[in-house]
Design a protein around this motif. Structure first.
Motif, PDB file in Angstrom:
ATOM      1  N   UNK A  34      39.616  59.571 -26.980  1.00  0.00           N
ATOM      2  CA  UNK A  34      41.073  59.497 -26.816  1.00  0.00           C
ATOM      3  C   UNK A  34      41.831  59.119 -28.085  1.00  0.00           C
ATOM      4  N   UNK A  35      41.141  58.577 -29.067  1.00  0.00           N
ATOM      5  CA  UNK A  35      41.814  58.220 -30.329  1.00  0.00           C
ATOM      6  C   UNK A  35      41.872  59.377 -31.319  1.00  0.00           C
ATOM      7  N   UNK A  39      42.841  68.639 -29.997  1.00  0.00           N
ATOM      8  CA  UNK A  39      43.033  68.909 -28.559  1.00  0.00           C
ATOM      9  C   UNK A  39      42.041  68.198 -27.649  1.00  0.00           C
ATOM     10  N   UNK A  40      40.782  68.049 -28.094  1.00  0.00           N
ATOM     11  CA  UNK A  40      39.816  67.354 -27.246  1.00  0.00           C
ATOM     12  C   UNK A  40      40.238  65.892 -27.035  1.00  0.00           C
ATOM     13  N   UNK A  41      40.659  65.262 -28.104  1.00  0.00           N
ATOM     14  CA  UNK A  41      41.097  63.877 -28.006  1.00  0.00           C
ATOM     15  C   UNK A  41      42.382  63.730 -27.221  1.00  0.00           C
ATOM     16  N   UNK A  45      43.109  61.448 -23.998  1.00  0.00           N
ATOM     17  CA  UNK A  45      44.161  60.427 -24.032  1.00  0.00           C
ATOM     18  C   UNK A  45      45.147  60.616 -22.888  1.00  0.00           C
ATOM     19  N   UNK A  46      45.476  61.863 -22.598  1.00  0.00           N
ATOM     20  CA  UNK A  46      46.383  62.128 -21.470  1.00  0.00           C
ATOM     21  C   UNK A  46      45.744  61.707 -20.147  1.00  0.00           C
TER      22      UNK A  46
END
Length: 383
Positions: A34-35, A39-41, A45-46
């Motif tokens: 998430x950090x 796009x993967x992160x 994060x979303x």
């Protein structure tokens, strides 16, 4: 071998199918950190943000007031040790109760060894703290009161809203461990009037290994762990995205189905209690008759050991108390605090019901417990 009837939902709950479905893609396809800014992160994060919103909605809190943790034990440590460290210049006195979970009592003992004073309030025969006792105990240097919302062994509910008002009138913060309460009864932070509140995902159909701390805006807390800046700098480390997604899904499930599930569990619990009362003379309820969780039944069976009774019921999966100290035959500290003598405490069995139970299982459980008690009590009489 046929699976035993599971009656130990206060120890842990299975992952709900809806929860597993929500988390599964984040174990495989959506694996980003998430950090990370790609796009993967961002997808991860979303998902964490949505989960935080669901947990906040369960509690009637603001999204930024939720701090994720690895479990309720970690959240309790952050609440107790974090507030104590943040307010050590104001005072070094904390208050808790004799029936708290070890994840509260042990950090309090650690703080005591580090120079803080800790007052442990007694409870009455039903397992409840007297608000007047708290009012007499709070001092100008008291920085935190920590009293659980629902007891894991007896299900007894504490008068947390009244206790929090007393603490706040004295200028003291209030924390409640609500790990056993969430998903079983309404838990709304403004109605309770608390500053900090602990949740455990695996107590309401999320996986083990995820928890949360509600932290009211402006509440002073210093981190217990240090490192990177995740979770407002209070819980560093890469977020466990699949489990956080699962906790969010479980929170939504709990919020949407709370009324119906509570009514169902209360009916099953009372049916089981009634059947056992009718068949077993001298059966005793441990905890408050009305002010308790709708799913929890802690009973002392006369003349037998609770451990022996359950051993004689291989078709049931229940417990003699908290799963955190199941080994050995020591008297439960919770039941001792209620004033139960060793014989009564030795005969105690905790049945805690959940989503997977139905009337047929409750009838079978009653039959098994009654049959086992008759067999053991008869054997005891002849020795």
């Amino acid at each position: 071998m046929e699976r035993p009837i599971y009656l130990d939902y206060n120890a842990t709950t299975p992952i709900a199918p809806e929860v597993f479905e929500a988390m599964a893609p984040f174990l495989t396809d959506h694996f980003g950190n998430p950090s990370s800014s790609h796009p993967y992160g961002k997808r991860a994060a979303e998902a964490v943000a949505r989960a935080r919103g669901e947990v906040a909605a369960l509690l009637g809190a603001e999204t930024d007031e939720i701090v994720f943790a690895g479990c309720a034990t970690e959240a309790n440590n952050l609440a107790l040790r974090g507030v104590a460290r943040a307010l050590r210049g104001k005072g070094r006195h904390l208050v808790t109760s004799a029936v708290e979970h070890p994840s509260v009592l042990v950090p309090c003992e650690r703080l005591r060894s580090d120079g803080w004073e800790v007052t442990v309030l007694p409870v009455d025969g039903d397992g409840r703290v007297d608000p007047d006792e708290l009012a007499r105990t709070i001092r100008p240097d008291t920085v935190l009161v920590s009293i659980m919302l629902a007891n894991n062994e007896t299900g007894t509910l504490q008068p947390v809203a009244a206790l929090a008002r007393i603490a706040h009138a004295a200028g003291t913060l209030f924390h409640t461990d609500a790990a056993q309460a969430a998903g079983k009864i309404p838990v709304r932070v403004d109605e309770l009037g608390i500053d900090l509140l602990t949740l455990a995902g695996h107590k309401f159909y999320a996986p083990k290994g995820v928890g949360a701390l509600y932290l009211r805006r402006g509440t002073p807390v210093e981190p217990v762990l240090v490192g990177a800046g995740q979770e407002h700098g209070l819980r560093p480390g890469t977020e466990n995205t699949p489990h956080l997604v699962a906790m969010g899904a479980a929170a939504r499930l709990a919020r949407e189905g709370l009324h119906d599930l509570s009514s169902q569990l209360r009916s099953l619990r009372d049916t089981l209690h009634g059947a056992l009362l009718q068949a077993i003379p001298g059966l005793q309820l441990n905890g408050h008759l009305q002010e308790r969780l709708p799913n929890t039944l802690n009973l002392s069976f006369p003349g037998v050991s609770g451990r022996d009774l359950l051993a004689a019921c291989p078709g049931l999966a229940a417990s003699v108390g908290s799963a955190c100290h199941e080994e050995g035959d020591a008297v439960s500290g919770v039941l001792a605090a209620l004033g139960c003598n060793s014989r009564r405490a030795r005969g105690a069995v905790r049945v805690s019901l959940g989503r997977g139970n139905d009337p047929a299982q409750v009838a079978a459980a009653a039959q098994a417990l009654i049959g086992a008690w008759n067999l053991l009590a008869k054997g005891s009489d002849t020795r």
